[in-house]
Design a protein around this motif. Structure first.
Motif, PDB file in Angstrom:
ATOM      1  N   SER A 175      37.541  40.538  51.113  1.00  0.00           N
ATOM      2  CA  SER A 175      37.356  41.618  50.138  1.00  0.00           C
ATOM      3  C   SER A 175      35.989  42.294  50.255  1.00  0.00           C
ATOM      4  O   SER A 175      35.772  43.370  49.692  1.00  0.00           O
ATOM      5  CB  SER A 175      37.576  41.104  48.714  1.00  0.00           C
ATOM      6  N   GLU A 176      35.096  41.704  51.020  1.00  0.00           N
ATOM      7  CA  GLU A 176      33.756  42.290  51.207  1.00  0.00           C
ATOM      8  C   GLU A 176      33.844  43.677  51.845  1.00  0.00           C
ATOM      9  O   GLU A 176      33.009  44.535  51.568  1.00  0.00           O
ATOM     10  CB  GLU A 176      32.900  41.342  52.052  1.00  0.00           C
ATOM     11  N   VAL A 177      34.865  43.924  52.655  1.00  0.00           N
ATOM     12  CA  VAL A 177      35.008  45.233  53.291  1.00  0.00           C
ATOM     13  C   VAL A 177      35.252  46.344  52.268  1.00  0.00           C
ATOM     14  O   VAL A 177      34.971  47.514  52.542  1.00  0.00           O
ATOM     15  CB  VAL A 177      36.129  45.259  54.366  1.00  0.00           C
ATOM     16  N   HIS A 178      35.753  45.996  51.094  1.00  0.00           N
ATOM     17  CA  HIS A 178      35.954  46.975  50.020  1.00  0.00           C
ATOM     18  C   HIS A 178      34.698  47.115  49.162  1.00  0.00           C
ATOM     19  O   HIS A 178      34.452  48.177  48.591  1.00  0.00           O
ATOM     20  CB  HIS A 178      37.132  46.562  49.133  1.00  0.00           C
ATOM     21  N   ILE A 179      33.936  46.053  49.062  1.00  0.00           N
ATOM     22  CA  ILE A 179      32.766  46.040  48.183  1.00  0.00           C
ATOM     23  C   ILE A 179      31.590  46.794  48.804  1.00  0.00           C
ATOM     24  O   ILE A 179      30.879  47.519  48.101  1.00  0.00           O
ATOM     25  CB  ILE A 179      32.377  44.582  47.837  1.00  0.00           C
ATOM     26  N   LEU A 180      31.381  46.650  50.094  1.00  0.00           N
ATOM     27  CA  LEU A 180      30.231  47.293  50.747  1.00  0.00           C
ATOM     28  C   LEU A 180      30.214  48.821  50.593  1.00  0.00           C
ATOM     29  O   LEU A 180      29.163  49.383  50.256  1.00  0.00           O
ATOM     30  CB  LEU A 180      30.149  46.884  52.213  1.00  0.00           C
ATOM     31  N   PRO A 181      31.340  49.524  50.780  1.00  0.00           N
ATOM     32  CA  PRO A 181      31.315  50.974  50.544  1.00  0.00           C
ATOM     33  C   PRO A 181      31.011  51.320  49.082  1.00  0.00           C
ATOM     34  O   PRO A 181      30.319  52.305  48.796  1.00  0.00           O
ATOM     35  CB  PRO A 181      32.716  51.442  50.929  1.00  0.00           C
ATOM     36  N   PHE A 182      31.505  50.493  48.158  1.00  0.00           N
ATOM     37  CA  PHE A 182      31.199  50.709  46.745  1.00  0.00           C
ATOM     38  C   PHE A 182      29.698  50.590  46.502  1.00  0.00           C
ATOM     39  O   PHE A 182      29.097  51.408  45.794  1.00  0.00           O
ATOM     40  CB  PHE A 182      31.963  49.729  45.857  1.00  0.00           C
ATOM     41  N   ILE A 183      29.068  49.583  47.096  1.00  0.00           N
ATOM     42  CA  ILE A 183      27.627  49.388  46.914  1.00  0.00           C
ATOM     43  C   ILE A 183      26.850  50.580  47.471  1.00  0.00           C
ATOM     44  O   ILE A 183      25.887  51.043  46.848  1.00  0.00           O
ATOM     45  CB  ILE A 183      27.173  48.055  47.551  1.00  0.00           C
ATOM     46  N   THR A 184      27.273  51.093  48.613  1.00  0.00           N
ATOM     47  CA  THR A 184      26.629  52.275  49.195  1.00  0.00           C
ATOM     48  C   THR A 184      26.709  53.457  48.234  1.00  0.00           C
ATOM     49  O   THR A 184      25.723  54.164  48.006  1.00  0.00           O
ATOM     50  CB  THR A 184      27.285  52.631  50.547  1.00  0.00           C
ATOM     51  N   TYR A 237      33.862  43.302  41.309  1.00  0.00           N
ATOM     52  CA  TYR A 237      34.597  44.406  41.921  1.00  0.00           C
ATOM     53  C   TYR A 237      35.930  43.947  42.485  1.00  0.00           C
ATOM     54  O   TYR A 237      36.015  42.940  43.186  1.00  0.00           O
ATOM     55  CB  TYR A 237      33.754  45.039  43.039  1.00  0.00           C
ATOM     56  N   GLY A 238      36.956  44.726  42.196  1.00  0.00           N
ATOM     57  CA  GLY A 238      38.274  44.485  42.767  1.00  0.00           C
ATOM     58  C   GLY A 238      38.880  45.804  43.200  1.00  0.00           C
ATOM     59  O   GLY A 238      38.457  46.868  42.735  1.00  0.00           O
ATOM     60  N   THR A 239      39.862  45.757  44.065  1.00  0.00           N
ATOM     61  CA  THR A 239      40.448  47.005  44.558  1.00  0.00           C
ATOM     62  C   THR A 239      41.246  47.723  43.475  1.00  0.00           C
ATOM     63  O   THR A 239      41.345  48.943  43.504  1.00  0.00           O
ATOM     64  CB  THR A 239      41.343  46.752  45.783  1.00  0.00           C
ATOM     65  N   LYS A 240      41.788  46.989  42.506  1.00  0.00           N
ATOM     66  CA  LYS A 240      42.557  47.604  41.413  1.00  0.00           C
ATOM     67  C   LYS A 240      41.763  47.653  40.115  1.00  0.00           C
ATOM     68  O   LYS A 240      41.724  48.678  39.438  1.00  0.00           O
ATOM     69  CB  LYS A 240      43.857  46.832  41.177  1.00  0.00           C
ATOM     70  N   ARG A 241      41.188  46.518  39.750  1.00  0.00           N
ATOM     71  CA  ARG A 241      40.450  46.395  38.482  1.00  0.00           C
ATOM     72  C   ARG A 241      39.080  45.819  38.761  1.00  0.00           C
ATOM     73  O   ARG A 241      38.910  45.029  39.688  1.00  0.00           O
ATOM     74  CB  ARG A 241      41.163  45.424  37.528  1.00  0.00           C
ATOM     75  N   THR A 242      38.127  46.186  37.904  1.00  0.00           N
ATOM     76  CA  THR A 242      36.774  45.668  38.033  1.00  0.00           C
ATOM     77  C   THR A 242      36.316  45.149  36.677  1.00  0.00           C
ATOM     78  O   THR A 242      36.349  45.879  35.687  1.00  0.00           O
ATOM     79  CB  THR A 242      35.822  46.773  38.542  1.00  0.00           C
ATOM     80  N   GLY A 243      35.907  43.887  36.666  1.00  0.00           N
ATOM     81  CA  GLY A 243      35.370  43.297  35.450  1.00  0.00           C
ATOM     82  C   GLY A 243      33.896  43.628  35.309  1.00  0.00           C
ATOM     83  O   GLY A 243      33.163  43.657  36.306  1.00  0.00           O
ATOM     84  N   ILE A 244      33.479  43.885  34.072  1.00  0.00           N
ATOM     85  CA  ILE A 244      32.084  44.237  33.812  1.00  0.00           C
ATOM     86  C   ILE A 244      31.556  43.374  32.676  1.00  0.00           C
ATOM     87  O   ILE A 244      32.208  43.195  31.651  1.00  0.00           O
ATOM     88  CB  ILE A 244      31.951  45.728  33.450  1.00  0.00           C
ATOM     89  N   ALA A 245      30.354  42.860  32.891  1.00  0.00           N
ATOM     90  CA  ALA A 245      29.652  42.089  31.859  1.00  0.00           C
ATOM     91  C   ALA A 245      28.243  42.641  31.751  1.00  0.00           C
ATOM     92  O   ALA A 245      27.734  43.281  32.682  1.00  0.00           O
ATOM     93  CB  ALA A 245      29.627  40.606  32.216  1.00  0.00           C
ATOM     94  N   VAL A 246      27.615  42.375  30.623  1.00  0.00           N
ATOM     95  CA  VAL A 246      26.284  42.931  30.379  1.00  0.00           C
ATOM     96  C   VAL A 246      25.470  41.951  29.547  1.00  0.00           C
ATOM     97  O   VAL A 246      26.020  41.145  28.800  1.00  0.00           O
ATOM     98  CB  VAL A 246      26.419  44.312  29.678  1.00  0.00           C
ATOM     99  N   THR A 247      24.153  42.031  29.716  1.00  0.00           N
ATOM    100  CA  THR A 247      23.276  41.215  28.872  1.00  0.00           C
ATOM    101  C   THR A 247      22.920  41.999  27.622  1.00  0.00           C
ATOM    102  O   THR A 247      23.103  43.216  27.548  1.00  0.00           O
ATOM    103  CB  THR A 247      21.949  40.865  29.584  1.00  0.00           C
ATOM    104  N   ASP A 248      22.344  41.292  26.674  1.00  0.00           N
ATOM    105  CA  ASP A 248      21.698  41.958  25.553  1.00  0.00           C
ATOM    106  C   ASP A 248      20.391  42.547  26.079  1.00  0.00           C
ATOM    107  O   ASP A 248      20.026  42.333  27.241  1.00  0.00           O
ATOM    108  CB  ASP A 248      21.447  40.949  24.427  1.00  0.00           C
ATOM    109  N   GLU A 249      19.688  43.301  25.254  1.00  0.00           N
ATOM    110  CA  GLU A 249      18.472  43.960  25.727  1.00  0.00           C
ATOM    111  C   GLU A 249      17.354  42.983  26.080  1.00  0.00           C
ATOM    112  O   GLU A 249      16.475  43.304  26.868  1.00  0.00           O
ATOM    113  CB  GLU A 249      17.994  44.981  24.698  1.00  0.00           C
TER     114      GLU A 249
END
Length: 136
Positions: A68-77, A9-21
Motif C-alpha cells: 500500500s506504500e505505492v498509494h501513500i507516497l503520491p499522497f505525501i507528495t 491513509y487508505g485507497t477508499k477511506r482514510t482515518g484521521i485523529a488529532v491531539t488537543d492543543e
C-alpha cells in the motif's frame, strides 16, 4: 500550541485523529472518503492550527515497505505541495488495524458495530497518533 494530525491513509477511506492543543490526548476525529481527503484537510486547517502531519507507514514483518506504500507516497507528495509549511513525519503502523479491532471488542461493541471499517480506520489513526505521543 498547535495540534498534531494523524492520517491512516487508505485507497477508499482514510482515518484521521488529532491531539488537543497541548498535544497530550489523541482522539479520533473522523474517517473521510480518500477522494475528499485534501478538501477535508484544507477545511480543517482553516479553523485549527496544525503543526505536524503524521502519516502511517505500513511495513511488512521484515521491515520492508508494504504494497500500500505505492498509494501513500503520491499522497505525501501532494500533501507537501498543498501544505508546504506543515512538516510530515511517518509512523510505523504495523498491527494498528488488529489493535483497533481488539479495542472495539474490549470496549464492548457488538459484532455488527465491529464491521464498521470506517471506525476501524479512525481508531487506527488514533493508535498511530498515540504511539507517536508515547515516543516523545
Amino acid at each position: 500550541m498547535s495540534r498534531i494530525l494523524a492520517i491512516d491513509y487508505g485507497t477508499k477511506r482514510t482515518g484521521i485523529a488529532v491531539t488537543d492543543e497541548l498535544q497530550i490526548i489523541a482522539s479520533g476525529l473522523t474517517t473521510v472518503n480518500t477522494k475528499d481527503l485534501l478538501q477535508f484537510l484544507k477545511d480543517y486547517i482553516k479553523n485549527e492550527s496544525v503543526e505536524l502531519f503524521l502519516v502511517g507507514e505500513p511495513k511488512q514483518m521484515d521491515n520492508s515497505a508494504s504494497e500500500s506504500e505505492v498509494h501513500i507516497l503520491p499522497f505525501i507528495t501532494t500533501l507537501e505541495k498543498v501544505f508546504p509549511k506543515i512538516p510530515i513525519q511517518r509512523v510505523d503502523e504495523r498491527f494498528t488495524s488488529k489493535m483497533a479491532f481488539q479495542t472495539m471488542i474490549d470496549s464492548g461493541l457488538k459484532k455488527n458495530q465491529r464491521k464498521n471499517k470506517a471506525l476501524i480506520d479512525e481508531i487506527s489513526a488514533t493508535l498511530i497518533l498515540q504511539s507517536y505521543l508515547y515516543s516523545k
